[in-house]
Design a protein around this motif. Sequence first.
Motif, PDB file in Angstrom:
ATOM      1  N   LEU A 171      12.327  23.781 -14.635  1.00  0.00           N
ATOM      2  CA  LEU A 171      11.202  23.910 -15.785  1.00  0.00           C
ATOM      3  C   LEU A 171      11.455  23.103 -16.921  1.00  0.00           C
ATOM      4  CD1 LEU A 171       8.791  25.760 -16.648  1.00  0.00           C
ATOM      5  CD2 LEU A 171      10.582  26.925 -17.942  1.00  0.00           C
ATOM      6  N   ALA A 172      12.531  22.389 -17.339  1.00  0.00           N
ATOM      7  CA  ALA A 172      12.687  21.636 -17.666  1.00  0.00           C
ATOM      8  C   ALA A 172      11.983  20.354 -17.615  1.00  0.00           C
ATOM      9  CB  ALA A 172      13.769  21.656 -18.512  1.00  0.00           C
ATOM     10  N   GLU A 173      12.216  20.271 -15.932  1.00  0.00           N
ATOM     11  CA  GLU A 173      12.337  18.869 -16.096  1.00  0.00           C
ATOM     12  C   GLU A 173      10.094  18.917 -15.297  1.00  0.00           C
ATOM     13  OE1 GLU A 173      12.727  14.743 -13.715  1.00  0.00           O
ATOM     14  OE2 GLU A 173      14.073  16.551 -14.903  1.00  0.00           O
ATOM     15  N   VAL A 174      10.141  19.993 -15.453  1.00  0.00           N
ATOM     16  CA  VAL A 174       7.990  19.922 -15.180  1.00  0.00           C
ATOM     17  C   VAL A 174       7.906  19.405 -16.560  1.00  0.00           C
ATOM     18  CG1 VAL A 174       6.699  21.699 -15.182  1.00  0.00           C
ATOM     19  CG2 VAL A 174       8.654  21.987 -13.815  1.00  0.00           C
ATOM     20  N   ILE A 175       8.637  20.258 -17.155  1.00  0.00           N
ATOM     21  CA  ILE A 175       7.720  19.803 -19.239  1.00  0.00           C
ATOM     22  C   ILE A 175       8.208  18.633 -19.264  1.00  0.00           C
ATOM     23  CG2 ILE A 175       8.422  19.903 -21.007  1.00  0.00           C
ATOM     24  CD1 ILE A 175       9.036  22.804 -20.910  1.00  0.00           C
ATOM     25  N   ARG A 176       9.196  17.825 -18.999  1.00  0.00           N
ATOM     26  CA  ARG A 176       8.930  16.251 -18.915  1.00  0.00           C
ATOM     27  C   ARG A 176       8.342  15.137 -17.664  1.00  0.00           C
ATOM     28  NH1 ARG A 176      15.208  17.969 -20.033  1.00  0.00           N
ATOM     29  NH2 ARG A 176      15.530  18.350 -18.015  1.00  0.00           N
ATOM     30  N   LYS A 177       8.304  15.458 -17.230  1.00  0.00           N
ATOM     31  CA  LYS A 177       8.356  14.945 -15.885  1.00  0.00           C
ATOM     32  C   LYS A 177       6.393  14.608 -15.413  1.00  0.00           C
ATOM     33  CE  LYS A 177       9.403  12.936 -12.080  1.00  0.00           C
ATOM     34  NZ  LYS A 177       9.921  13.518 -10.999  1.00  0.00           N
ATOM     35  N   VAL A 178       5.858  17.063 -15.538  1.00  0.00           N
ATOM     36  CA  VAL A 178       4.129  16.598 -14.985  1.00  0.00           C
ATOM     37  C   VAL A 178       3.858  15.393 -16.592  1.00  0.00           C
ATOM     38  CG1 VAL A 178       2.725  18.203 -14.935  1.00  0.00           C
ATOM     39  CG2 VAL A 178       4.269  18.573 -13.743  1.00  0.00           C
ATOM     40  N   PRO A 179       2.556  15.295 -16.290  1.00  0.00           N
ATOM     41  CA  PRO A 179       1.627  15.062 -17.435  1.00  0.00           C
ATOM     42  C   PRO A 179       1.268  15.843 -18.213  1.00  0.00           C
ATOM     43  CG  PRO A 179       0.562  14.510 -15.453  1.00  0.00           C
ATOM     44  CD  PRO A 179       2.078  14.638 -15.118  1.00  0.00           C
ATOM     45  N   PRO A 180       0.537  15.180 -19.423  1.00  0.00           N
ATOM     46  CA  PRO A 180      -0.738  16.598 -20.140  1.00  0.00           C
ATOM     47  C   PRO A 180      -1.868  16.547 -18.839  1.00  0.00           C
ATOM     48  CG  PRO A 180       0.384  14.664 -21.326  1.00  0.00           C
ATOM     49  CD  PRO A 180       1.111  13.665 -20.756  1.00  0.00           C
ATOM     50  N   PRO A 181      -2.589  17.141 -19.234  1.00  0.00           N
ATOM     51  CA  PRO A 181      -3.924  17.211 -18.195  1.00  0.00           C
ATOM     52  C   PRO A 181      -5.021  16.300 -19.092  1.00  0.00           C
ATOM     53  CG  PRO A 181      -3.205  19.279 -19.808  1.00  0.00           C
ATOM     54  CD  PRO A 181      -2.108  18.710 -20.521  1.00  0.00           C
ATOM     55  N   ARG A 182      -5.569  15.894 -17.190  1.00  0.00           N
ATOM     56  CA  ARG A 182      -6.418  14.910 -17.716  1.00  0.00           C
ATOM     57  C   ARG A 182      -7.499  15.229 -17.969  1.00  0.00           C
ATOM     58  NH1 ARG A 182      -4.879  15.765 -11.594  1.00  0.00           N
ATOM     59  NH2 ARG A 182      -7.178  16.444 -10.925  1.00  0.00           N
ATOM     60  N   ILE A 183      -8.603  14.086 -18.879  1.00  0.00           N
ATOM     61  CA  ILE A 183      -9.747  15.138 -19.590  1.00  0.00           C
ATOM     62  C   ILE A 183     -10.599  16.187 -18.560  1.00  0.00           C
ATOM     63  CG2 ILE A 183     -12.146  14.582 -20.860  1.00  0.00           C
ATOM     64  CD1 ILE A 183      -9.742  12.717 -22.341  1.00  0.00           C
ATOM     65  N   HIS A 184     -11.228  14.670 -17.515  1.00  0.00           N
ATOM     66  CA  HIS A 184     -11.573  15.371 -16.439  1.00  0.00           C
ATOM     67  C   HIS A 184     -11.082  14.336 -14.793  1.00  0.00           C
ATOM     68  CE1 HIS A 184     -12.648  10.695 -15.725  1.00  0.00           C
ATOM     69  NE2 HIS A 184     -13.038  11.061 -17.568  1.00  0.00           N
ATOM     70  N   PRO A 185     -11.047  14.554 -13.525  1.00  0.00           N
ATOM     71  CA  PRO A 185     -10.496  14.356 -12.320  1.00  0.00           C
ATOM     72  C   PRO A 185     -10.889  12.770 -12.753  1.00  0.00           C
ATOM     73  CG  PRO A 185     -11.663  16.308 -12.332  1.00  0.00           C
ATOM     74  CD  PRO A 185     -12.549  16.355 -13.612  1.00  0.00           C
ATOM     75  N   ILE A 186     -10.151  11.807 -11.691  1.00  0.00           N
ATOM     76  CA  ILE A 186     -10.809  10.970 -11.632  1.00  0.00           C
ATOM     77  C   ILE A 186     -12.156  10.430 -10.503  1.00  0.00           C
ATOM     78  CG2 ILE A 186     -10.445   8.161 -10.009  1.00  0.00           C
ATOM     79  CD1 ILE A 186      -7.096   9.735  -9.761  1.00  0.00           C
ATOM     80  N   GLY A 187     -12.888   9.591 -11.800  1.00  0.00           N
ATOM     81  CA  GLY A 187     -14.098   9.451 -10.934  1.00  0.00           C
ATOM     82  C   GLY A 187     -15.020   8.840 -11.923  1.00  0.00           C
ATOM     83  N   GLU A 188     -15.853   8.010 -12.072  1.00  0.00           N
ATOM     84  CA  GLU A 188     -16.430   7.349 -12.572  1.00  0.00           C
ATOM     85  C   GLU A 188     -17.832   7.633 -13.353  1.00  0.00           C
ATOM     86  OE1 GLU A 188     -15.620   4.037 -14.412  1.00  0.00           O
ATOM     87  OE2 GLU A 188     -14.191   5.029 -13.348  1.00  0.00           O
ATOM     88  N   TYR A 189     -18.177   7.607 -15.251  1.00  0.00           N
ATOM     89  CA  TYR A 189     -19.049   9.075 -15.781  1.00  0.00           C
ATOM     90  C   TYR A 189     -20.122   8.116 -17.031  1.00  0.00           C
ATOM     91  CZ  TYR A 189     -16.796  12.808 -13.052  1.00  0.00           C
ATOM     92  OH  TYR A 189     -16.164  13.193 -12.192  1.00  0.00           O
TER      93      TYR A 189
END
Length: 600
Positions: A171-189
């Motif tokens: 669980l500690a590795e999940v916190i360290r390695k998984v990035p914070p939420p992205r604002i929106h999925p990859i794509g051009e807006y």
Amino acid sequence: MEHIRNFVIIAHIDHGKSTLADRLLELTHTVDARHMRAQYLDQLDLERERGITIKMAPVRMEYSLDGQKYVLNLIDTPGHSDFSYEVSRALTAVEGAILLVDATKGVQAQTLAKLRAARNSGLTIIGAVNKIDLVPDPEKAIQALADLLGARKEEIFKVSAKTGEGVPELLAEVIRKVPPPRIHPIGEYGKTEISVPRALIFDSLYDDHKGILAYIRVFRGAIRAGETVRLMATDAECKLKEVGYFIPKLIATDEIRQGEMGYLATGFKEPALVKIGDTVIPGDFHGTNPPPLPGYREPAPVVFISFYPDGATKFADLERALERLRLTDAALNVEPDANEALGRGLKVGFLGQLHFEITSSRLEREFNLQFLTSFPSIAYRVKENNTTRIIKEPHEFPASPDEVWEPMIAIEILVPTQYLQKVLSLTNVFELSVGHMKTLGDNLLIEGRLPLSELIRDFDDQLKSVSAGFASFSYELAGEEKTEAEKLEILVAGEAVPALTRIVRKNELEREARVTVERLKTLLPAQQFTQAIQAQAQGRIIARETIAAMKKQLGDFGKNGGDRTRKMKLWKKQQRGKARLKEAGKVIISPEVFREILKK
């Protein structure tokens, strides 16, 4: 948002995902010890009985690491191929994944499939080997997973979801390695479009009091209780009765903020208004609509089976129940159907045989319904008189089509080397074409192609049988190929029975015809006239059985008295009556007979 982590647990079926989720709930004190039970996130009785996850299950946890509190949104996912659509929906709502492998079984087919899907979604992947308490030396499984991920052995976590060993470090590795939420999925807006608050519906549930609950991941802005929102796909607007989190029970809150997961109580009573994969935007937004959030693929049903009400169940009951199930299972495809013998029904599209079995069981248990089902069929593309069309109904299949194409699947079979020859022997039973083979640890990965119709003809059972249960497989649709298939019709007393019509591959035609007529002979009651049971294809009879007419005992002429002439008159009268019956009437096949003949 810097202190939010969204992640999933993915694995092959029965590798311990739900048990690991249990330990995470305990570690984060989300569920106290008094209320804890095995497979806590598996809410269906069927899931516990079968020991498999059928429905994805989201939960919000809080955990402190190095003096900082984090919000962890976890989604536990199914492992079977039939529920890969559930996994695809979960992957679009998160940024990271724990890839779990059973130390006793090693890397299996769905391990590869889930890893591919996670990489395609751009997720950060953390490898972990589970059930280390059952294996003295799990190094072989650790090395296989490290090779698969392109990582060092030291980066693979060793855990026991049963005892909790290694879970805090994971669980500690999940916190360290998984990035914070992205604002929106990859794509051009455009700039204006980016500023619009948006949330993605990744699942839904029906509540008798709150209406349809939409499970969402907020990608921009915030969604608040009491505000009006619009669902882009259906253009439906609603004032939210409640918003909240999964902790893991539904707990109301004031708002769901950017990067978080939660639910919206829409108040809608009509299932068609809420679509899985839809985008939620503010109801008062009147500018140019932003593009819907990407990442979802439409489910593609591959097996079609008709349901007909039986016993005390009415058609409306069946229709309403399937609508309810569609709220939690967007992969179900439902169309009206009718049958001369069984009446009104519904043709339902499934992602596979297990998907059908689970849905049938849920209809029986959750809604107390009784029903009959037709033979499973698939969709063929047929060319006749320079016109091409898709055929799902066997009775619509032309007698002599010009060309027929059937759906194909790309299949991956992972098998221990000692069972290779037995698995390859299946090519003599099924139309399995083997392509590449490569070594993966102590296993061989076989890549091949198989007609979809062969998959639903007990391929899974046969594979498990020849490999003593050690082989596993995954598949996905892979185009179509020309085939030789014909319509098999069953005639009883000269009358075709539409409910028993099937589309059968030419090399299976005679066997299926013979099995069906022999089974019908044992099931149908005798009449006062002879009944011919025939199997027909392209206008020719390829199998036949006969049920003799009932014999009426006229008595023993010597013992019972009476003139022989009188007896002969009665006999001739009976024969004329039988002839009239045969000409005027037809055989009525009861629902009980259909139930027996349609059993696997």
